[in-house]
Design an enzyme around this catalytic site. Structure first.
Site, mmCIF file in Angstrom:
data_model
loop_
_atom_site.group_PDB
_atom_site.id
_atom_site.type_symbol
_atom_site.label_atom_id
_atom_site.label_comp_id
_atom_site.label_asym_id
_atom_site.label_seq_id
_atom_site.Cartn_x
_atom_site.Cartn_y
_atom_site.Cartn_z
ATOM 1 N N HIS A 34 0.858 -1.178 0.000
ATOM 2 C CA HIS A 34 0.000 0.000 0.000
ATOM 3 C C HIS A 34 0.894 1.226 0.000
ATOM 4 C CE1 HIS A 34 -0.218 1.349 4.483
ATOM 5 N NE2 HIS A 34 0.916 0.739 4.272
ATOM 6 N N CYS A 91 6.064 6.573 3.995
ATOM 7 C CA CYS A 91 4.884 5.761 3.674
ATOM 8 C C CYS A 91 4.107 6.286 2.472
ATOM 9 C CB CYS A 91 3.968 5.629 4.889
ATOM 10 S SG CYS A 91 4.705 4.634 6.199
ATOM 11 N N HIS A 141 4.965 0.308 -0.378
ATOM 12 C CA HIS A 141 5.733 -0.578 0.490
ATOM 13 C C HIS A 141 4.818 -1.701 0.970
ATOM 14 C CE1 HIS A 141 3.761 2.291 3.174
ATOM 15 N NE2 HIS A 141 3.872 1.391 4.139
ATOM 16 N N HIS A 166 3.613 -4.882 3.817
ATOM 17 C CA HIS A 166 3.486 -5.283 5.215
ATOM 18 C C HIS A 166 3.025 -6.730 5.282
ATOM 19 C CE1 HIS A 166 3.840 -1.320 7.050
ATOM 20 N NE2 HIS A 166 2.952 -0.844 6.187
ATOM 21 N N HIS A 208 -1.670 -10.520 -1.058
ATOM 22 C CA HIS A 208 -0.857 -10.330 -2.263
ATOM 23 C C HIS A 208 -1.524 -9.392 -3.264
ATOM 24 C CE1 HIS A 208 1.510 -13.523 -0.519
ATOM 25 N NE2 HIS A 208 2.482 -13.159 -1.345
ATOM 26 N N GLU A 237 0.388 -3.628 11.510
ATOM 27 C CA GLU A 237 1.107 -3.487 10.250
ATOM 28 C C GLU A 237 2.574 -3.869 10.429
ATOM 29 O OE1 GLU A 237 0.448 0.579 8.910
ATOM 30 O OE2 GLU A 237 2.347 1.157 9.791
#
Length: 141
Positions: free
Chosen positions: A14, A23, A27, A29, A71, A129
């Site tokens: 996201h 952010c 990136h 998580h 994914h 996260e």
């Protein structure tokens, strides 16, 4: 009061559009959904006697939510140019547009509401996260 907890995880990417910090970049998580269910009475008869709710039911519901985001690139609606979305779709990337900024806080509320819609006695949802950082959503009594 009885409380049951279950969790499930998913991997996704996201970014936070309009954010001034790292952010803002895409990136990933390993998100973890931890849901708590509560109630004052256990079933008194039937195959669920002595249970608040069957663990299988809540595990299945939380797993389905996690699987639905696994994914994928999760992005806020209208935060990417139409050409960008078209190019990513042309490459067969899995994209999920959500009507909110994809933060842990917003995901916690989103998952809470999805479980509530299924009629489950959800009392809170935590979304991690990272292993050390989570956001929790619960409604006021």
């Amino acid at each position: 009061m009885y409380r049951l907890k279950t969790s499930s995880s998913f991997d996704s990417a996201h970014f936070l559009a309009g954010y001034e910090g790292k952010c803002a970049n895409i990136h990933g998580h390993r998100w973890k959904i931890e849901a708590e269910f509560s109630g004052e009475k256990l079933a008194e008869s039937g195959d669920k006697r002595g249970m608040l709710i069957d663990f299988g039911d809540i595990k299945s519901a939380v797993r389905a939510l996690a699987d639905s985001f696994d994914h994928a690139l999760i992005y806020e609606e209208a935060s990417l140019r139409a050409e960008t979305v078209a190019a990513l779709n042309a490459e067969n990337f899995r994209l999920i547009a959500v009507p909110f900024r994809p933060t842990a806080e917003n995901f916690a509320e989103y998952f809470y509401r999805k479980l509530k819609e299924q009629g489950l006695p959800v009392s809170s949802v935590a979304v991690y996260e990272t292993p050390e950082n989570c956001a929790v959503y619960e409604e006021k009594p």
